[in-house]
Write a protein that holds these residues in place. Structure first.
Motif, PDB file in Angstrom:
ATOM      1  N   SER A 115       0.252   5.992   1.254  1.00  0.00           N
ATOM      2  CA  SER A 115      -1.092   6.183   1.785  1.00  0.00           C
ATOM      3  C   SER A 115      -1.665   4.813   2.145  1.00  0.00           C
ATOM      4  O   SER A 115      -1.170   3.781   1.684  1.00  0.00           O
ATOM      5  N   LYS A 116      -2.712   4.814   2.964  1.00  0.00           N
ATOM      6  CA  LYS A 116      -3.330   3.532   3.331  1.00  0.00           C
ATOM      7  C   LYS A 116      -3.871   2.783   2.113  1.00  0.00           C
ATOM      8  O   LYS A 116      -3.706   1.570   2.027  1.00  0.00           O
ATOM      9  N   PRO A 117      -4.520   3.460   1.164  1.00  0.00           N
ATOM     10  CA  PRO A 117      -4.979   2.722  -0.028  1.00  0.00           C
ATOM     11  C   PRO A 117      -3.824   2.111  -0.833  1.00  0.00           C
ATOM     12  O   PRO A 117      -3.939   0.994  -1.337  1.00  0.00           O
ATOM     13  N   GLU A 118      -2.712   2.840  -0.944  1.00  0.00           N
ATOM     14  CA  GLU A 118      -1.548   2.284  -1.644  1.00  0.00           C
ATOM     15  C   GLU A 118      -1.041   1.041  -0.920  1.00  0.00           C
ATOM     16  O   GLU A 118      -0.721   0.036  -1.550  1.00  0.00           O
ATOM     17  N   LEU A 119      -0.988   1.130   0.394  1.00  0.00           N
ATOM     18  CA  LEU A 119      -0.503   0.005   1.190  1.00  0.00           C
ATOM     19  C   LEU A 119      -1.431  -1.202   1.073  1.00  0.00           C
ATOM     20  O   LEU A 119      -0.981  -2.326   0.851  1.00  0.00           O
ATOM     21  N   SER A 120      -2.728  -0.984   1.203  1.00  0.00           N
ATOM     22  CA  SER A 120      -3.660  -2.115   1.152  1.00  0.00           C
ATOM     23  C   SER A 120      -3.669  -2.784  -0.219  1.00  0.00           C
ATOM     24  O   SER A 120      -3.954  -3.982  -0.327  1.00  0.00           O
TER      25      SER A 120
END
Length: 158
Positions: A115-120
């Motif tokens: 997910s984007k939060p995991e990536l960021s």
């Protein structure tokens, strides 16, 4: 993943020959000998294997940034003395000029979902409360996705 693993996989993903690898290292501030370069890209069980130091991988990745994006004005960044997967991932993101959507698309090529939060969380400062350590599996799948993107005619290395 070891530094040698990262170097070998990137070399394969981008189809770089020994001369190109040496040129990229030179852009990062180091000119390795032919034997040293062969040692770094040799497999761990081969007789000419030589372990790659963190600072050498940092120089290679800094050179990759210059190779892909051009040299920035002003003083060049000093290579890190200690590398980890988060730093490697960040340098690859910079070198390829990838945004979050680009990274997620590459990860999807390797059938790995984030997910984007995991990536960021991988790109935050280590003292940030939402920082997350990038595990080998994430970095391995990102490089596998790069290989599938840049060399679609080949099977991904495992």
């Amino acid at each position: 993943m070891t530094n040698n693993d990262v170097l070998r996989r990137l070399r394969y993903a981008f189809e770089y020959n020994n001369n190109t690898m040496s040129e990229i290292m030179a852009l990062g501030g180091q000119t390795p000998s032919r034997e040293q370069m062969i040692g770094w890209i040799s497999k761990d069980d081969e007789s000419d294997f030589g372990a790659m130091a963190d600072v050498d991988l940092a120089r290679f990745l800094n050179g990759l940034i210059v190779h892909k994006r051009g040299r920035k004005e002003g003083p060049q960044p000093e290579p890190e003395q200690r590398m980890n997967n988060n730093i490697i991932f960040r340098k690859l993101k910079i070198a390829l000029d990838f945004k979050d959507d680009d990274i997620m698309a590459v990860m999807a090529l390797a059938d790995f979902r984030l997910s984007k939060p995991e990536l960021s969380a991988f790109f935050r400062r280590a003292d940030h409360k939402h920082f997350r350590v990038c595990q080998d599996q994430v970095l391995r799948n990102f490089i596998k996705g790069l290989q599938l993107k840049f060399r679609p005619d080949t099977q991904a290395q495992e």
